[in-house]
Design a protein around this motif. Structure first.
Motif, PDB file in Angstrom:
ATOM      1  N   THR A   1      -0.929 -70.884  76.139  1.00  0.00           N
ATOM      2  CA  THR A   1       0.105 -69.854  76.023  1.00  0.00           C
ATOM      3  C   THR A   1       1.474 -70.499  75.857  1.00  0.00           C
ATOM      4  OG1 THR A   1      -1.189 -68.368  77.427  1.00  0.00           O
ATOM      5  CG2 THR A   1       1.146 -67.839  77.137  1.00  0.00           C
ATOM      6  N   LEU A   2       1.761 -71.499  76.685  1.00  0.00           N
ATOM      7  CA  LEU A   2       3.054 -72.173  76.626  1.00  0.00           C
ATOM      8  C   LEU A   2       3.227 -72.917  75.309  1.00  0.00           C
ATOM      9  CD1 LEU A   2       5.645 -72.890  78.180  1.00  0.00           C
ATOM     10  CD2 LEU A   2       4.440 -74.897  79.083  1.00  0.00           C
ATOM     11  N   ALA A   3       2.183 -73.590  74.865  1.00  0.00           N
ATOM     12  CA  ALA A   3       2.278 -74.353  73.616  1.00  0.00           C
ATOM     13  C   ALA A   3       2.527 -73.442  72.428  1.00  0.00           C
ATOM     14  CB  ALA A   3       0.993 -75.161  73.408  1.00  0.00           C
ATOM     15  N   ALA A   4       1.861 -72.283  72.419  1.00  0.00           N
ATOM     16  CA  ALA A   4       2.026 -71.355  71.288  1.00  0.00           C
ATOM     17  C   ALA A   4       3.373 -70.659  71.316  1.00  0.00           C
ATOM     18  CB  ALA A   4       0.910 -70.320  71.298  1.00  0.00           C
ATOM     19  N   SER A   5       4.017 -70.614  72.486  1.00  0.00           N
ATOM     20  CA  SER A   5       5.252 -69.842  72.651  1.00  0.00           C
ATOM     21  C   SER A   5       6.477 -70.726  72.818  1.00  0.00           C
ATOM     22  CB  SER A   5       5.117 -68.912  73.866  1.00  0.00           C
ATOM     23  OG  SER A   5       3.963 -68.109  73.755  1.00  0.00           O
ATOM     24  N   ARG A   6       6.421 -71.924  72.321  1.00  0.00           N
ATOM     25  CA  ARG A   6       7.548 -72.833  72.539  1.00  0.00           C
ATOM     26  C   ARG A   6       8.825 -72.291  71.888  1.00  0.00           C
ATOM     27  NH1 ARG A   6       4.730 -75.665  68.412  1.00  0.00           N
ATOM     28  NH2 ARG A   6       6.070 -76.109  66.601  1.00  0.00           N
ATOM     29  N   ASN A   7       9.926 -72.557  72.538  1.00  0.00           N
ATOM     30  CA  ASN A   7      11.244 -72.104  72.084  1.00  0.00           C
ATOM     31  C   ASN A   7      11.302 -70.590  71.900  1.00  0.00           C
ATOM     32  OD1 ASN A   7      12.464 -74.698  72.033  1.00  0.00           O
ATOM     33  ND2 ASN A   7      11.428 -75.138  70.105  1.00  0.00           N
ATOM     34  N   LEU A   8      10.470 -69.893  72.688  1.00  0.00           N
ATOM     35  CA  LEU A   8      10.483 -68.428  72.767  1.00  0.00           C
ATOM     36  C   LEU A   8      10.061 -67.744  71.471  1.00  0.00           C
ATOM     37  CD1 LEU A   8      13.708 -67.891  74.906  1.00  0.00           C
ATOM     38  CD2 LEU A   8      11.356 -68.239  75.665  1.00  0.00           C
ATOM     39  N   TRP A   9       9.331 -68.455  70.629  1.00  0.00           N
ATOM     40  CA  TRP A   9       8.709 -67.863  69.439  1.00  0.00           C
ATOM     41  C   TRP A   9       7.218 -68.136  69.501  1.00  0.00           C
ATOM     42  CZ3 TRP A   9      11.184 -65.167  65.487  1.00  0.00           C
ATOM     43  CH2 TRP A   9      12.587 -65.206  65.495  1.00  0.00           C
ATOM     44  N   PHE A  10       6.394 -67.140  69.126  1.00  0.00           N
ATOM     45  CA  PHE A  10       4.967 -67.383  69.042  1.00  0.00           C
ATOM     46  C   PHE A  10       4.666 -68.096  67.734  1.00  0.00           C
ATOM     47  CE2 PHE A  10       0.613 -66.669  67.875  1.00  0.00           C
ATOM     48  CZ  PHE A  10      -0.049 -66.962  69.064  1.00  0.00           C
ATOM     49  N   HIS A  11       4.056 -69.259  67.840  1.00  0.00           N
ATOM     50  CA  HIS A  11       3.738 -70.087  66.675  1.00  0.00           C
ATOM     51  C   HIS A  11       2.314 -69.790  66.226  1.00  0.00           C
ATOM     52  CE1 HIS A  11       7.351 -72.015  68.115  1.00  0.00           C
ATOM     53  NE2 HIS A  11       7.346 -72.855  67.102  1.00  0.00           N
ATOM     54  N   THR A  12       2.181 -69.289  65.012  1.00  0.00           N
ATOM     55  CA  THR A  12       0.881 -68.810  64.536  1.00  0.00           C
ATOM     56  C   THR A  12      -0.036 -69.921  64.059  1.00  0.00           C
ATOM     57  OG1 THR A  12       1.629 -68.529  62.249  1.00  0.00           O
ATOM     58  CG2 THR A  12       1.979 -66.667  63.779  1.00  0.00           C
ATOM     59  N   GLY A  13       0.535 -71.080  63.703  1.00  0.00           N
ATOM     60  CA  GLY A  13      -0.280 -72.134  63.122  1.00  0.00           C
ATOM     61  C   GLY A  13      -0.593 -71.887  61.658  1.00  0.00           C
ATOM     62  N   ASP A  14       0.050 -70.885  61.040  1.00  0.00           N
ATOM     63  CA  ASP A  14      -0.187 -70.552  59.638  1.00  0.00           C
ATOM     64  C   ASP A  14       1.029 -70.907  58.794  1.00  0.00           C
ATOM     65  OD1 ASP A  14      -2.744 -69.537  60.029  1.00  0.00           O
ATOM     66  OD2 ASP A  14      -2.020 -67.515  60.425  1.00  0.00           O
ATOM     67  N   SER A  15       0.777 -71.249  57.555  1.00  0.00           N
ATOM     68  CA  SER A  15       1.835 -71.615  56.618  1.00  0.00           C
ATOM     69  C   SER A  15       2.259 -70.406  55.797  1.00  0.00           C
ATOM     70  CB  SER A  15       1.335 -72.726  55.676  1.00  0.00           C
ATOM     71  OG  SER A  15       2.295 -72.995  54.672  1.00  0.00           O
ATOM     72  N   GLY A  16       3.571 -70.225  55.653  1.00  0.00           N
ATOM     73  CA  GLY A  16       4.073 -69.105  54.861  1.00  0.00           C
ATOM     74  C   GLY A  16       5.453 -69.385  54.318  1.00  0.00           C
ATOM     75  N   SER A  17       5.949 -68.469  53.511  1.00  0.00           N
ATOM     76  CA  SER A  17       7.320 -68.551  53.004  1.00  0.00           C
ATOM     77  C   SER A  17       7.814 -67.146  52.712  1.00  0.00           C
ATOM     78  CB  SER A  17       7.387 -69.408  51.732  1.00  0.00           C
ATOM     79  OG  SER A  17       6.612 -68.825  50.690  1.00  0.00           O
ATOM     80  N   PHE A  18       9.101 -66.936  52.875  1.00  0.00           N
ATOM     81  CA  PHE A  18       9.728 -65.667  52.537  1.00  0.00           C
ATOM     82  C   PHE A  18      10.423 -65.780  51.193  1.00  0.00           C
ATOM     83  CE2 PHE A  18       9.537 -64.681  57.127  1.00  0.00           C
ATOM     84  CZ  PHE A  18       9.114 -63.356  57.065  1.00  0.00           C
ATOM     85  N   ASP A  19      10.438 -64.687  50.445  1.00  0.00           N
ATOM     86  CA  ASP A  19      11.284 -64.662  49.254  1.00  0.00           C
ATOM     87  C   ASP A  19      12.669 -64.146  49.654  1.00  0.00           C
ATOM     88  OD1 ASP A  19      11.163 -61.858  49.362  1.00  0.00           O
ATOM     89  OD2 ASP A  19       9.700 -61.694  47.740  1.00  0.00           O
ATOM     90  N   ALA A  20      13.558 -64.053  48.693  1.00  0.00           N
ATOM     91  CA  ALA A  20      14.935 -63.674  48.991  1.00  0.00           C
ATOM     92  C   ALA A  20      15.050 -62.251  49.512  1.00  0.00           C
ATOM     93  CB  ALA A  20      15.799 -63.856  47.738  1.00  0.00           C
ATOM     94  N   ASP A  21      14.040 -61.411  49.253  1.00  0.00           N
ATOM     95  CA  ASP A  21      14.071 -60.016  49.679  1.00  0.00           C
ATOM     96  C   ASP A  21      13.316 -59.769  50.980  1.00  0.00           C
ATOM     97  OD1 ASP A  21      15.569 -59.172  47.422  1.00  0.00           O
ATOM     98  OD2 ASP A  21      13.725 -59.230  46.221  1.00  0.00           O
ATOM     99  N   GLY A  22      12.826 -60.828  51.624  1.00  0.00           N
ATOM    100  CA  GLY A  22      12.178 -60.676  52.912  1.00  0.00           C
ATOM    101  C   GLY A  22      10.698 -60.380  52.855  1.00  0.00           C
ATOM    102  N   PHE A  23      10.038 -60.637  51.724  1.00  0.00           N
ATOM    103  CA  PHE A  23       8.592 -60.456  51.624  1.00  0.00           C
ATOM    104  C   PHE A  23       7.902 -61.789  51.917  1.00  0.00           C
ATOM    105  CE2 PHE A  23      10.174 -56.885  49.226  1.00  0.00           C
ATOM    106  CZ  PHE A  23       9.297 -55.862  49.548  1.00  0.00           C
ATOM    107  N   LEU A  24       6.887 -61.728  52.776  1.00  0.00           N
ATOM    108  CA  LEU A  24       6.198 -62.931  53.237  1.00  0.00           C
ATOM    109  C   LEU A  24       5.020 -63.278  52.339  1.00  0.00           C
ATOM    110  CD1 LEU A  24       5.832 -65.055  55.582  1.00  0.00           C
ATOM    111  CD2 LEU A  24       4.214 -63.407  56.589  1.00  0.00           C
ATOM    112  N   ALA A  25       4.912 -64.540  51.977  1.00  0.00           N
ATOM    113  CA  ALA A  25       3.722 -65.052  51.294  1.00  0.00           C
ATOM    114  C   ALA A  25       2.957 -65.940  52.263  1.00  0.00           C
ATOM    115  CB  ALA A  25       4.123 -65.843  50.051  1.00  0.00           C
ATOM    116  N   PHE A  26       1.656 -65.791  52.294  1.00  0.00           N
ATOM    117  CA  PHE A  26       0.785 -66.584  53.174  1.00  0.00           C
ATOM    118  C   PHE A  26       0.154 -67.698  52.354  1.00  0.00           C
ATOM    119  CE2 PHE A  26      -3.641 -67.137  54.765  1.00  0.00           C
ATOM    120  CZ  PHE A  26      -3.330 -67.760  55.961  1.00  0.00           C
ATOM    121  N   HIS A  27       0.222 -68.929  52.862  1.00  0.00           N
ATOM    122  CA  HIS A  27      -0.250 -70.087  52.099  1.00  0.00           C
ATOM    123  C   HIS A  27      -1.423 -70.814  52.738  1.00  0.00           C
ATOM    124  CE1 HIS A  27       3.190 -69.524  49.542  1.00  0.00           C
ATOM    125  NE2 HIS A  27       4.034 -69.698  50.544  1.00  0.00           N
TER     126      HIS A  27
END
Length: 502
Positions: free
Chosen positions: A366-392
């Protein structure tokens, strides 16, 4: 509010309307509420109350929902067990979850009795055959009092595989479920006349959060199918007048691969889920007239956190963030990256209790996944300029085959039990139908028939974890710290044997 409070409120408003339709018949809202409260009384008589952990093993049928709601009404925590688990994997789930009771369909109990072994001696077992059999446990009992919790209480532990090889139990609260229901209804524009078809196993987050919670939110109905069938898919949709369904990418790929003729003679207007390749997405919309609502989610983050909505959608993406979630993409040092740059998808809720409460009995994870108060999914992604998420893809090593998360370590451990296997590594390789398939790479002490590998594993692992491909090598590439270099094995193609029957 709690899940059961929402059910009872809906029963008061929609009493005679269908709540669930299936081969077992139609159950109205009023009937579902009454059966829930009476079974809750039966559970109370067995000592099940606030904080109890109750394992639930049941196929896709109304009885699953009655039991699920009844356990929640006791203030207890449901542990929905993957019915495909066998052997130590099944025993681990019951032991690690601290389940003290088991609600189980008779046919499943008989199938798993040998695997469960002496664990059954320590459980209060409530077994049943069919809906009437479950109701019989509550015969003559008055309805229980409705659950009085405020919704912050945990109501499920759902196990999700990790790269350590040991599944982690994800704790989610009533409020997490209700929040996902509200967000899904808004995403899809659902109303009381919708009928959401579910064929994915009810022990999964996908049908629980996307379908059941949407029904509770709107007064709509659930259409339950025992399993996914390409040949029966549109016939089922027409027979039950379904307006939408939930999916994993495998389902859509199988539909478009096998049903190549246009079919628009149905009421289906939407589907919702994750993992649809762009080419499959386009075919579903063009060929069947069904709008694909691709999203990004996981059990830990309230079901889903970005999605393509009726109001705002972009083809080929996982949509924009839910109103009650913050979603970012970070670099390896937990710094935000600009649009177009890939990194790790991280999540932080804007409202309390809408993502996991933690991993059960695993504070380190739980602590490892929540470091720096964000839940880290372990998944790769990127946002475009309009805020749409792409999953990689996944930063973690987990293999996702047809909607099932497979730990390569768990398969490797089973393979190493083979007397002729010196070393083993397991990787996922791309597949157009299942998203990924399992490849076992083996160092053999003595010659091994490739076809005998899945035969050896059957009974040790569930069928969905059995490798399709087997490859023999002289050594497994590893780092200085003995970590398997899986990326090298994924690219290695010489001598791969495909075990799928021709």
């Amino acid at each position: 509010m709690s899940i059961v409070a929402r059910l009872l409120d809906g029963a008061a408003r929609h009493g005679d309307r269908p709540f669930v339709l299936s081969d077992e018949g139609t159950v109205t809202w009023g009937e579902m509420a009454d059966r829930t409260l009476r079974l809750s009384s039966a559970l109370a008589a067995r000592g099940i109350g606030p904080g109890s952990h109750v394992a639930l093993m049941c196929s896709n049928r109304p009885a699953f929902l009655v039991a699920w709601f009844a356990i929640a009404n006791r203030g207890a925590v449901t542990v929905p067990v993957n019915t495909g688990l066998v052997g130590e994997g099944l025993r681990y789930t019951l032991r690690q979850s601290d389940s003290t009771a088991l609600v189980v369909e008779d046919a499943i109990l008989q199938e798993k009795r040998a695997d469960l072994g002496d664990l059954l001696d320590g459980l209060s077992v409530l077994s049943f055959t069919g809906e009437d059999g479950l109701d019989a446990h509550a015969a003559g009992l008055a309805p229980d009092a409705p659950f009085a919790g405020d919704g912050t209480q945990d109501c499920t532990i759902i196990y999700t595989s990790g790269t350590t090889g040991l599944p982690k139990g994800v704790l989610n609260s009533h409020r997490a479920y209700l929040a996902c229901g509200r967000a899904t209804v808004e995403m899809l524009g659902l109303g009381p006349d919708d009928r959401i078809m579910v064929f994915l196993p009810l022990f999964h987050t996908n049908p629980q959060m996307y379908a059941v919670m949407s029904v509770l939110e709107t007064g709509a109905a659930l259409v339950l199918r025992p399993r996914f069938s390409v040949s029966a898919f549109f016939d089922d949709a027409r027979r039950f007048d379904a307006t939408g369904f939930t999916y994993v990418g495998t389902v859509l790929a199988m539909l478009t691969a096998r049903l190549r003729d246009p079919d628009r003679d149905h009421r289906l207007r939407f589907c919702v889920g994750g993992g649809a390749p762009a080419e499959v997405w386009r075919l579903v919309e063009d060929r069947y007239g069904v709008t694909v609502h691709e999203l990004y989610g996981m059990t830990e983050i309230g079901g889903w956190v970005t999605g393509n909505t009726v109001a705002r959608s972009r083809f080929g993406t996982c949509g924009a963030a839910r109103a009650d979630m913050e979603v970012r993409v970070f670099d390896a040092h937990d710094r935000p990256v600009p649009p177009g740059v890939r990194g790790e998808i991280v999540v932080r809720p804007r409202e309390p209790f809408v993502i996991l409460s933690g991993y059960y009995k695993n504070p380190e994870a739980t602590l490892a996944a929540s470091r720096n108060l964000w839940f880290h999914t372990g998944d790769s992604g990127s946002f475009d300029a309009d805020g749409f998420l792409a999953f990689h893809g996944r930063l973690k090593e987990i293999i996702r085959r047809g909607g099932e998360n497979i730990s390569p370590v768990a398969v490797e451990v089973a393979l190493l039990d083979h007397p002729n296997v010196e070393d083993a590594a397991v990787v996922g390789v791309p597949d157009p139908i299942f998203g990924e398939e399992v490849k076992a790479v083996l160092v053999a002490r003595r010659p091994i028939d490739p076809a005998a590998v899945p035969a050896f594993l059957r009974g040790r692992l569930p069928d969905f974890m059995l490798p399709r491909y087997v490859q023999f090598v002289d050594r497994i590439p590893k780092t200085e710290t003995q970590k398997i270099q899986r990326h090298l094995l994924q690219r290695l193609e010489d001598g791969v044997v495909d075990l799928r029957p021709s």
